[in-house]
Design a protein around this motif. Structure first.
Motif, PDB file in Angstrom:
ATOM      1  N   UNK A  87      19.055  -2.569 -31.216  1.00  0.00           N
ATOM      2  CA  UNK A  87      18.983  -1.170 -30.830  1.00  0.00           C
ATOM      3  C   UNK A  87      17.517  -0.834 -30.597  1.00  0.00           C
ATOM      4  N   UNK A  88      17.158  -0.490 -29.358  1.00  0.00           N
ATOM      5  CA  UNK A  88      15.750  -0.268 -29.040  1.00  0.00           C
ATOM      6  C   UNK A  88      15.344   1.200 -29.027  1.00  0.00           C
ATOM      7  N   UNK A  89      16.333   2.085 -29.194  1.00  0.00           N
ATOM      8  CA  UNK A  89      16.035   3.515 -29.154  1.00  0.00           C
ATOM      9  C   UNK A  89      17.225   4.283 -29.709  1.00  0.00           C
ATOM     10  N   UNK A  90      16.991   5.501 -30.143  1.00  0.00           N
ATOM     11  CA  UNK A  90      18.085   6.366 -30.597  1.00  0.00           C
ATOM     12  C   UNK A  90      18.878   6.936 -29.424  1.00  0.00           C
ATOM     13  N   UNK A  91      18.239   7.056 -28.251  1.00  0.00           N
ATOM     14  CA  UNK A  91      18.875   7.803 -27.160  1.00  0.00           C
ATOM     15  C   UNK A  91      18.877   7.087 -25.815  1.00  0.00           C
ATOM     16  N   UNK A  92      18.370   5.876 -25.702  1.00  0.00           N
ATOM     17  CA  UNK A  92      18.352   5.157 -24.432  1.00  0.00           C
ATOM     18  C   UNK A  92      19.747   4.670 -24.032  1.00  0.00           C
ATOM     19  N   UNK A  93      19.864   4.282 -22.763  1.00  0.00           N
ATOM     20  CA  UNK A  93      21.124   3.752 -22.239  1.00  0.00           C
ATOM     21  C   UNK A  93      21.089   2.233 -22.134  1.00  0.00           C
ATOM     22  N   UNK A  94      20.175   1.606 -22.852  1.00  0.00           N
ATOM     23  CA  UNK A  94      20.066   0.152 -22.835  1.00  0.00           C
ATOM     24  C   UNK A  94      19.879  -0.405 -24.219  1.00  0.00           C
ATOM     25  N   UNK A  95      19.830  -1.748 -24.295  1.00  0.00           N
ATOM     26  CA  UNK A  95      19.590  -2.450 -25.554  1.00  0.00           C
ATOM     27  C   UNK A  95      18.514  -3.504 -25.328  1.00  0.00           C
ATOM     28  N   UNK A  96      17.845  -3.913 -26.393  1.00  0.00           N
ATOM     29  CA  UNK A  96      16.815  -4.931 -26.290  1.00  0.00           C
ATOM     30  C   UNK A  96      17.393  -6.330 -26.302  1.00  0.00           C
ATOM     31  N   UNK A  97      16.700  -7.265 -25.619  1.00  0.00           N
ATOM     32  CA  UNK A  97      17.102  -8.677 -25.620  1.00  0.00           C
ATOM     33  C   UNK A  97      15.864  -9.564 -25.566  1.00  0.00           C
ATOM     34  N   UNK A  98      15.882 -10.652 -26.337  1.00  0.00           N
ATOM     35  CA  UNK A  98      14.843 -11.688 -26.290  1.00  0.00           C
ATOM     36  C   UNK A  98      15.446 -12.996 -26.796  1.00  0.00           C
ATOM     37  N   UNK A  99      14.787 -14.103 -26.501  1.00  0.00           N
ATOM     38  CA  UNK A  99      15.274 -15.416 -26.947  1.00  0.00           C
ATOM     39  C   UNK A  99      14.122 -16.231 -27.513  1.00  0.00           C
ATOM     40  N   UNK A 100      14.480 -17.235 -28.302  1.00  0.00           N
ATOM     41  CA  UNK A 100      13.469 -18.069 -28.945  1.00  0.00           C
ATOM     42  C   UNK A 100      14.039 -19.442 -29.265  1.00  0.00           C
ATOM     43  N   UNK A 101      13.180 -20.437 -29.253  1.00  0.00           N
ATOM     44  CA  UNK A 101      13.600 -21.783 -29.642  1.00  0.00           C
ATOM     45  C   UNK A 101      13.348 -22.049 -31.113  1.00  0.00           C
ATOM     46  N   UNK A 102      12.498 -21.209 -31.752  1.00  0.00           N
ATOM     47  CA  UNK A 102      12.087 -21.514 -33.114  1.00  0.00           C
ATOM     48  C   UNK A 102      11.970 -20.301 -34.040  1.00  0.00           C
ATOM     49  N   UNK A 103      12.334 -19.110 -33.565  1.00  0.00           N
ATOM     50  CA  UNK A 103      12.246 -17.857 -34.344  1.00  0.00           C
ATOM     51  C   UNK A 103      10.816 -17.362 -34.508  1.00  0.00           C
ATOM     52  N   UNK A 104       9.859 -18.092 -33.981  1.00  0.00           N
ATOM     53  CA  UNK A 104       8.459 -17.681 -34.080  1.00  0.00           C
ATOM     54  C   UNK A 104       7.930 -17.227 -32.718  1.00  0.00           C
TER      55      UNK A 104
END
Length: 312
Positions: A87-104
Motif C-alpha cells: 500500500x503506497x498511499x491512503x488515497x491513491x488508485x495504485x499500489x507499489x511494486x518492486x522485485x529483488x533477488x536477495x532482499x537487499x
C-alpha cells in the motif's frame, strides 16, 4: 576480550541454528505509518520472531504522493525472484511494486495504476500476490472502495465499503484489466489467499461496523480467481482483528493477525481449518509490528541479509 568472546559465541550460535534449520520463516511488515519502509523478521519455529537489521528499514518507499510502504507482501516467484507489492498511499488508485533477488538490492519501484479507470475509486489497500502453478499466473489483489457502488453506513464507515479486486500477470510487465474478485455482501478487506491441494483458501477481514464484526473469516474456491464460497464463521475471538497472514508448520495452520485496538499481534492455530485454538500468548514478535506477510526462505538466504547487529 570478554565482550569479544561473548559476541563470537553468539554469532556461532546463530550460524549453528541456521545450519540446523532446513527452512526459515521470514515476516515482512511495516511500523508506524509505513513511512520508513520495509521491515523483516525471521523465525525457525513460527512462534518466536526476531527483527533483522536492528529493526530498521530494508527499503525506503519512493512512489506515490504519500511515499508509504504499508502492508508489504513478498512472495518467491516461479522465476526465483522475490516480488513485493504494498500500500503506497491512503488515497491513491495504485499500489507499489518492486522485485529483488536477495532482499537487499531492489529494482526501481513502480506504481501499478490498478484502479485508474475507476473515477470513484477512493483507495487501494493491503495488496497481496498469490501464484497459481497450474496456469503459471500471478494474481495481485487488494481492497478498494468505489464510492456509490455499495450502500455505506455513513455514520461509522466514513464512506468506505470495500470489496476485493484483482489483476493477473505472468511476467510483472503486462497485466490483465482489473476485475472484482470477492463480494461477500459486506465490507471486506485484507484478503490473503493460499493454495491447499486443488483448492484455494481466502482468509480476510470482515469489516462490518454495525453490529461490529471486525474479525477474520475464511472462504474457499476451486480456482484462484474464484468464485469464492460464502464466508464461514469467524476464526478469531472476541476482539478486533485485521491483516491476517498464514503459515503451515508441520500439520498445523497458524494464522497471525493484528489486534489493532490492543496494539499487539495475535494468532490462532488449527489442523483441520475448522476448530481453532488461540495461541496469542505463545508468540513473540518485534515491538510495533504492523500488517505484513510470511514466506519461507533458506538458511543461506537468511545469512545474506543478517546484519552484524542481529547477532549481538
Amino acid at each position: 576480550m570478554k565482550k569479544f568472546i561473548f559476541l563470537l559465541l553468539i554469532a556461532i550460535s546463530f550460524n549453528a541454528s541456521a545450519q540446523q534449520a532446513k527452512e526459515v520463516y521470514l515476516f515482512s511488515y511495516f511500523k508506524n505509518n509505513g513511512q520508513d519502509g520495509l521491515h523483516l523478521a525471521y523465525s525457525y519455529d513460527g512462534l518466536k520472531w526476531t527483527a533483522l537489521k536492528g529493526d530498521s528499514s530494508f527499503l525506503t518507499p519512493m512512489v506515490s504522493k504519500d511515499k508509504l510502504m504499508r502492508d508489504p507482501c513478498i512472495i518467491r516467484g516461479a522465476d526465483g525472484i522475490f516480488h513485493m507489492v504494498w500500500t503506497d498511499s491512503w488515497t491513491d488508485k495504485g499500489i507499489g511494486y518492486a522485485s529483488s533477488a536477495d532482499m537487499i538490492h531492489w529494482s526501481e519501484q513502480q506504481q501499478l495504476p490498478v484502479m485508474e479507470k475507476e473515477a470513484n475509486a477512493l483507495n487501494c489497500w493491503a495488496p497481496e500476490i498469490t501464484y497459481d502453478k497450474a496456469s503459471k499466473t500471478y494474481m495481485i489483489y487488494w481492497a478498494t472502495t468505489i464510492k456509490g457502488k455499495y450502500p455505506t453506513d455513513t455514520l461509522v464507515e466514513k464512506g468506505y465499503n470495500h470489496r476485493i479486486y484483482y489483476i493477473t500477470t505472468k511476467d510483472f510487465k503486462t497485466y490483465t484489466p482489473t476485475k472484482l474478485l470477492f463480494d461477500p455482501g459486506f465490507n471486506s478487506i485484507d484478503a490473503t489467499i493460499v493454495p491447499d491441494g486443488k483448492r484455494f483458501i481466502m482468509f480476510f477481514k470482515d469489516e462490518t461496523p454495525r453490529p461490529p464484526q471486525k474479525n477474520i473469516k475464511i472462504a474457499y474456491a476451486d480456482k484462484l480467481t474464484g468464485p469464492y464460497s460464502k464466508p464461514l464463521d469467524p476464526i478469531t475471538g472476541n476482539y478486533w482483528a485485521e491483516g491476517p497472514t498464514t503459515l503451515r508448520v508441520g500439520d498445523k495452520w497458524i494464522v497471525y493477525f493484528d489486534k489493532y485496538t490492543q496494539h499487539k499481534y495475535g494468532a490462532v492455530t488449527s489442523t483441520d481449518l475448522k476448530s481453532w485454538t488461540e495461541i496469542s500468548d505463545q508468540i513473540s514478535l518485534p515491538k510495533g509490528i504492523r500488517h505484513g506477510t510470511i514466506l519461507k526462505i533458506t538458511p543461506e538466504e537468511l545469512a545474506k541479509i543478517v546484519h552484524p547487529a542481529d547477532k549481538k
